[in-house]
Design an enzyme around this catalytic site. Structure first.
Site, short mmCIF file in Angstrom:
data_model
loop_
_atom_site.label_atom_id
_atom_site.label_comp_id
_atom_site.label_asym_id
_atom_site.label_seq_id
_atom_site.Cartn_x
_atom_site.Cartn_y
_atom_site.Cartn_z
N GLY A 22 0.78 -1.34 -0.15
CA GLY A 22 -0.11 0.27 -0.79
C GLY A 22 1.15 1.77 -0.21
O GLY A 22 2.03 1.52 0.46
N CYS A 65 5.63 -6.01 1.73
CA CYS A 65 5.85 -4.94 1.64
C CYS A 65 4.98 -4.17 2.51
O CYS A 65 5.87 -4.50 3.32
CB CYS A 65 5.47 -4.32 -0.10
SG CYS A 65 6.48 -2.40 0.24
N TYR A 66 3.96 -3.15 2.32
CA TYR A 66 3.87 -2.03 3.53
C TYR A 66 3.22 -3.26 4.35
O TYR A 66 3.23 -3.24 5.56
CB TYR A 66 2.61 -1.20 2.81
CG TYR A 66 1.71 -0.68 4.26
CD1 TYR A 66 1.52 0.36 4.56
CD2 TYR A 66 0.33 -1.44 4.54
CE1 TYR A 66 1.13 1.42 5.60
CE2 TYR A 66 -0.33 -0.85 5.78
CZ TYR A 66 0.10 0.15 5.79
OH TYR A 66 -0.21 0.94 6.73
N HIS A 111 8.17 -7.70 -4.00
CA HIS A 111 7.05 -8.13 -4.23
C HIS A 111 6.63 -9.67 -5.45
O HIS A 111 6.99 -9.53 -6.13
CB HIS A 111 6.36 -6.90 -5.29
CG HIS A 111 5.47 -5.95 -4.46
ND1 HIS A 111 4.41 -6.24 -4.09
CD2 HIS A 111 6.92 -4.61 -4.33
CE1 HIS A 111 4.37 -4.88 -3.26
NE2 HIS A 111 5.77 -4.04 -3.29
N GLU A 132 4.35 -11.37 -6.53
CA GLU A 132 3.49 -11.39 -7.30
C GLU A 132 3.87 -10.92 -8.62
O GLU A 132 3.22 -11.10 -8.98
CB GLU A 132 2.37 -10.75 -6.57
CG GLU A 132 2.13 -9.32 -6.55
CD GLU A 132 2.88 -8.48 -5.70
OE1 GLU A 132 3.64 -9.87 -4.54
OE2 GLU A 132 2.58 -8.08 -4.77
N ASP A 155 -15.55 -10.03 -23.08
CA ASP A 155 -16.56 -9.85 -21.82
C ASP A 155 -18.27 -10.02 -21.40
O ASP A 155 -18.55 -10.58 -20.83
CB ASP A 155 -16.12 -8.28 -21.35
CG ASP A 155 -14.36 -8.43 -21.52
OD1 ASP A 155 -13.72 -9.57 -21.56
OD2 ASP A 155 -14.00 -6.34 -21.31
N LYS A 213 -7.70 -10.77 -17.50
CA LYS A 213 -8.59 -10.87 -19.13
C LYS A 213 -8.15 -12.89 -19.56
O LYS A 213 -9.23 -13.04 -19.91
CB LYS A 213 -7.66 -10.66 -20.83
CG LYS A 213 -8.29 -10.52 -22.12
CD LYS A 213 -10.09 -9.49 -21.87
CE LYS A 213 -10.55 -9.58 -23.05
NZ LYS A 213 -11.32 -8.87 -23.64
#
Ligand code: XMP
Length: 511
Positions: free
Chosen positions: A54, A81-82, A168, A170, A226, A367
């Site tokens: 964050g 992280c945060y 991170h 991710e 979509d 997507k």
């Protein structure tokens, strides 16, 4: 019930990416705001909790905090992280401004006998983005990784199942990032990894039924991936109480209107209103050659036709949209992201139509996940794997003013290109490919006759994110075949060009 991992969102730009990585590991992830009460979290029986990154500083008075009770629930927690700094701060460690801010890829040295890092190399290149860092560990923790300037790049307390990563995992740039997340999910939390997209579909169907009750839902069906997936999902949930309005503006690709009508009358029999509005659009676009004006006119006319048709349907209770996560991010609606441009998909309900709720079941999916869901629901692969296609369709692939004949030249040449790319087995390698009517006419010879016909360009690109792109290296023999077929089969085209420009400086579409 599949194992659930809760991700508490502290406004980080990668929160949904964490959720996606967890889903990719076949574990159900649910993102909740950081202030969610511990009782609500406990009620979901999560196998683990992840605290996201964050933008705030944990030292600020109004810093977002989770409930301290989370660390005592006996559920493993991973702070990223945060999230790690918050964990350290709330458990009486010490966080301070780093002497040197770390941003970008950094070498992280780690202890690979630690639970999260087992079997990994001792040094990894990891994505960092932080101004503050843990200076003193809370009681019970030890440092498990470091960088040249950050002594605690990761921390662990196995006893309580509490872990922190300053980098991170991710983000794709982080080496072995997925392995580290998986170690948390499987080794620490004991997840089974048996969640599937079919489970998402089931849950979404239940949620939709809860919201809709006996009501009716309106959806603008464009034929794109979509909105088609939303239609299939809503059909499963509420059957023909889903009312779809499909406006054919006359700029769709070959066979598309037919396919949409067929799929949503036969395979998924919703209540479909298909409007052939090609004449209306063409009337409005007479002599218009400026691309932005074309877009505005088409957008406005689309809304007008849609509203007229919706009004004819009488009162419908809910409005559905195929908003997906990148649209949410792009519109600036998600925490932590800035406004990039306002997107037609986001922005709430058309108020005057009197809907009580907006249903956006794909709002948190990326997507490729939407495509997977489409296949799970039974949509045809052709529809699900459709290339990106601009809302104004072929109208912006005719440079200059529009006529029906010109649109037909693009439509027919595009169909030939698609057919040959598919036959050559290249469809999966090229991100987007289409033809453009260039607005150039030139001299040619056909038999003994001189011609003065249109030049068509082939545009084909490879890209990850459509923000930058390279031109696709289509083999010459495929190009030769496409060119030969186009000039032979389509009257009015006597020259085929291949666009070899990257983006930037060019855009993908010509317009
Ligand atoms: P450009 O031409 O800006 O295109 O490089 C980037 C990508 O966006 C697609 N595109 C659109 N997609 N609605 C969409 O959903 C639109 O109005 C639109 N205009 C462009 C384009 O096809 C390419 O993939």
């Amino acid at each position: 019930m599949a194992d659930t991992v809760i991700i508490l969102d502290f406004g980080g730009q990668y929160t949904q990416l964490i959720a996606r990585r967890v889903r990719q590991a076949k574990v159900l992830s649910q993102v909740l705001p950081y202030w969610t009460k511990p009782e609500e979290i406990a009620a979901l029986s999560p196998k683990g909790i992840i605290l996201s990154g964050g933008p705030a500083s944990v030292l600020a008075e109004d810093a977002p905090r989770c409930a301290a009770a989370l660390f005592e629930m006996g559920v493993p927690v991973l702070g990223i992280c945060y999230g790690m700094q918050l964990m350290a701060h709330m458990l009486s460690g010490h966080v301070a401004a780093a002497s040197s801010r770390e941003y970008g890829l950094r070498d992280v040295r780690l202890n690979n006998s630690e639970k999260l890092f087992q079997g990994l190399p001792e040094q990894l290149s990891c994505w960092m983005s932080h101004t503050y860092q843990v200076e003193m560990l809370p009681a019970g923790f030890r440092a498990t990784a470091s960088t040249d300037t950050c002594p605690v790049a990761a921390m662990a307390d196995d006893q309580r199942g509490l872990y922190g990563l300053q980098f991170h995992p991710e983000v794709t740039h982080t080496q072995h990032g997925n392995d580290i997340l998986k170690a948390f999910l499987f080794e620490v939390c004991g997840c089974k990894g048996d969640w599937q997209m079919a489970d998402f579909a089931k849950q979404a169907v239940n949620d939709i039924r809860d919201v809709v009750g006996d009501g009716k839902v309106l959806l603008a069906l464009s034929g794109g991936v979509d909105s088609s997936v939303v239609a299939a999902l809503l059909h499963r949930a509420i059957g023909d109480r889903l009312h779809c309005v499909f406006v054919d503006h006359g700029f769709m690709r070959k066979d598309e209107p037919r396919m949409v009508k067929e799929v949503f009358t036969r395979t998924f029999p919703v209540t479909l209103v298909a409007v052939d509005a090609a004449d209306r659009f063409m009337d409005k676009l007479r002599d218009v050659s400026d691309p932005e004006r074309k877009r505005k006119i088409i957008g406005a006319e689309f809304v007008a036709v849609f509203r007229e048709e919706a009004a004819k349907l009488g009162h419908l209770d809910h409005f559905a949209q195929g908003t997906i996560y990148p649209d949410v991010i792009e519109s600036g609606a998600a925490p932590g992201s800035t406004v990039i441009k306002s997107h037609h998909n986001v922005g709430g309900l058309p108020k005057e139509l009197g809907f009580t709720s907006l249903i956006e079941p794909l709002r948190m999916l990326f997507k490729d996940e939407v495509r997977e869901l489409g296949l799970v629901l039974g949509l045809p692969a052709d529809m699900v794997n459709r290339q990106p296609f601009p809302g104004p369709g072929l109208a912006i692939r005719v440079v200059g003013d529009l006529t029906r004949d010109k649109v037909a030249l693009v439509r027919e040449s595009d169909a030939i290109l698609r057919e040959e790319v598919a036959k050559a087995g290249l469809a999966g390698d090229i991100s987007q490919y289409f033809t453009v009517l260039t607005g150039v006419r030139s001299v040619g010879v056909m038999g003994d006759e001189r011609s003065y016909d249109h030049a068509i360009a082939i545009r084909a690109v490879t890209t990850d994110d459509f923000m930058t792109a390279d031109w696709a290296r289509i083999p010459y023999d495929v190009l030769a075949l496409v060119s030969r077929r186009i000039v032979n089969e389509i009257k009015g085209i006597n020259r085929v060009l291949f666009d070899v420009t990257t983006k930037p400086p060019a855009s993908i579409e010509w317009e």
